[in-house]
Design a protein around this motif. Sequence first.
Motif, PDB file in Angstrom:
ATOM      1  N   LEU A  87      37.778 103.440 -31.220  1.00  0.00           N
ATOM      2  CA  LEU A  87      38.473 104.141 -32.304  1.00  0.00           C
ATOM      3  C   LEU A  87      39.988 104.055 -32.147  1.00  0.00           C
ATOM      4  O   LEU A  87      40.503 103.883 -31.044  1.00  0.00           O
ATOM      5  CB  LEU A  87      38.050 105.610 -32.328  1.00  0.00           C
ATOM      6  N   THR A  88      40.677 104.196 -33.277  1.00  0.00           N
ATOM      7  CA  THR A  88      42.136 104.259 -33.222  1.00  0.00           C
ATOM      8  C   THR A  88      42.541 105.620 -32.668  1.00  0.00           C
ATOM      9  O   THR A  88      41.759 106.572 -32.724  1.00  0.00           O
ATOM     10  CB  THR A  88      42.734 104.121 -34.635  1.00  0.00           C
ATOM     11  N   SER A  97      36.862 105.272 -41.099  1.00  0.00           N
ATOM     12  CA  SER A  97      37.013 104.399 -39.928  1.00  0.00           C
ATOM     13  C   SER A  97      36.127 103.157 -39.975  1.00  0.00           C
ATOM     14  O   SER A  97      34.893 103.249 -39.959  1.00  0.00           O
ATOM     15  CB  SER A  97      36.702 105.193 -38.645  1.00  0.00           C
ATOM     16  N   GLY A  98      36.768 102.011 -40.037  1.00  0.00           N
ATOM     17  CA  GLY A  98      36.021 100.755 -39.998  1.00  0.00           C
ATOM     18  C   GLY A  98      35.295 100.580 -38.686  1.00  0.00           C
ATOM     19  O   GLY A  98      34.140 100.142 -38.646  1.00  0.00           O
ATOM     20  N   LEU A 109      30.228 100.361 -35.571  1.00  0.00           N
ATOM     21  CA  LEU A 109      29.374 100.927 -34.529  1.00  0.00           C
ATOM     22  C   LEU A 109      28.031 101.377 -35.106  1.00  0.00           C
ATOM     23  O   LEU A 109      26.967 101.092 -34.559  1.00  0.00           O
ATOM     24  CB  LEU A 109      30.079 102.120 -33.885  1.00  0.00           C
ATOM     25  N   LEU A 110      28.098 102.070 -36.227  1.00  0.00           N
ATOM     26  CA  LEU A 110      26.875 102.548 -36.873  1.00  0.00           C
ATOM     27  C   LEU A 110      25.967 101.385 -37.249  1.00  0.00           C
ATOM     28  O   LEU A 110      24.762 101.419 -37.010  1.00  0.00           O
ATOM     29  CB  LEU A 110      27.224 103.328 -38.144  1.00  0.00           C
ATOM     30  N   VAL A 111      26.561 100.340 -37.819  1.00  0.00           N
ATOM     31  CA  VAL A 111      25.750  99.188 -38.222  1.00  0.00           C
ATOM     32  C   VAL A 111      25.081  98.567 -37.003  1.00  0.00           C
ATOM     33  O   VAL A 111      23.898  98.228 -37.038  1.00  0.00           O
ATOM     34  CB  VAL A 111      26.606  98.140 -38.966  1.00  0.00           C
ATOM     35  N   HIS A 112      25.808  98.468 -35.903  1.00  0.00           N
ATOM     36  CA  HIS A 112      25.203  97.898 -34.686  1.00  0.00           C
ATOM     37  C   HIS A 112      24.016  98.733 -34.216  1.00  0.00           C
ATOM     38  O   HIS A 112      22.975  98.198 -33.862  1.00  0.00           O
ATOM     39  CB  HIS A 112      26.243  97.784 -33.579  1.00  0.00           C
TER      40      HIS A 112
END
Length: 249
Positions: free
Chosen positions: A17-18, A119-120, A125-128
């Motif tokens: 995360l940023t 947040s991209g 992360l969610l997609v993974h």
Amino acid sequence: MLSAPRLLSMVPWAHLLTPADLELIRPGTSERFYPQGATVCPEGQLFDAWFGVISGMVKLRTVSPEGKEVVVAGMHAGGWFGERSIIRNKASSYDAVVTRDSVLVLIDRSTFMALFESSGAFNRLLVHHLNERLFHFAQVLEQGRNLDGTARVARGLAALFNPVLYPHANRQLDITQEEAGLLAGVSRPVANQALKALQRVGCLRVEYGRITVTDVQGLKRYGMAVTAPEPGRVAVCQVRCTWPREHQP
DNA sequence: ACATTAAATTCGA
DNA sequence: TCGAATTTAATGT
């Protein structure tokens, strides 16, 4: 509120995360202890946070009308659950129950949604995670017809070592033989025989209330055909591991 | 389903 | 606080 270093040490993906995202989630993140047997979120209720497992073991399950318990997933260190309920704003379809004393991280629903919207990195992360889970359940579906009890127990345990879902999985699994059976969808006696067979083959060691896995690859491969399949049947051995090579244990 | 063994808890000193 | 007695949990068949 968790300190920034504590957050980074507990949430394995936090470093993605940023700094701005980190400050965003910090106030909405907490940790909590759940004693063995506690229900984190009962079936039919909205999840009020996204839960990450720091230590211990959580199962997602439902109880059939006849009273049989069906475990859909077991989660241990590194695992996250509850996103479906949060994203759809719908009641949970399963109970989340801790099978061992556990410490969980909670990310508030509103904080989760704020990250989800902005947040991209978080969305990747969610997609993974969802991608791995989808593949996992596809395998379960496929194997349901193809594998015997021992192989199912082997795969059920191997799933706990998926490097994307459980990056810091401990080889020592604090689960009983009964839980191992529930995870694989077999009865406890079958799980008992399966575990002893897997121990003989050298994949794991069974101890009281605990299973120590010594050969994850062996578990993943257990029961796969080594000879050519009979004509007209799909060979189990054509299923290929798609985990990144550098992550293979 | 029943018998056995391991671990956790209680209780009296 | 020690350990024997009892209860509960997990395992083996």
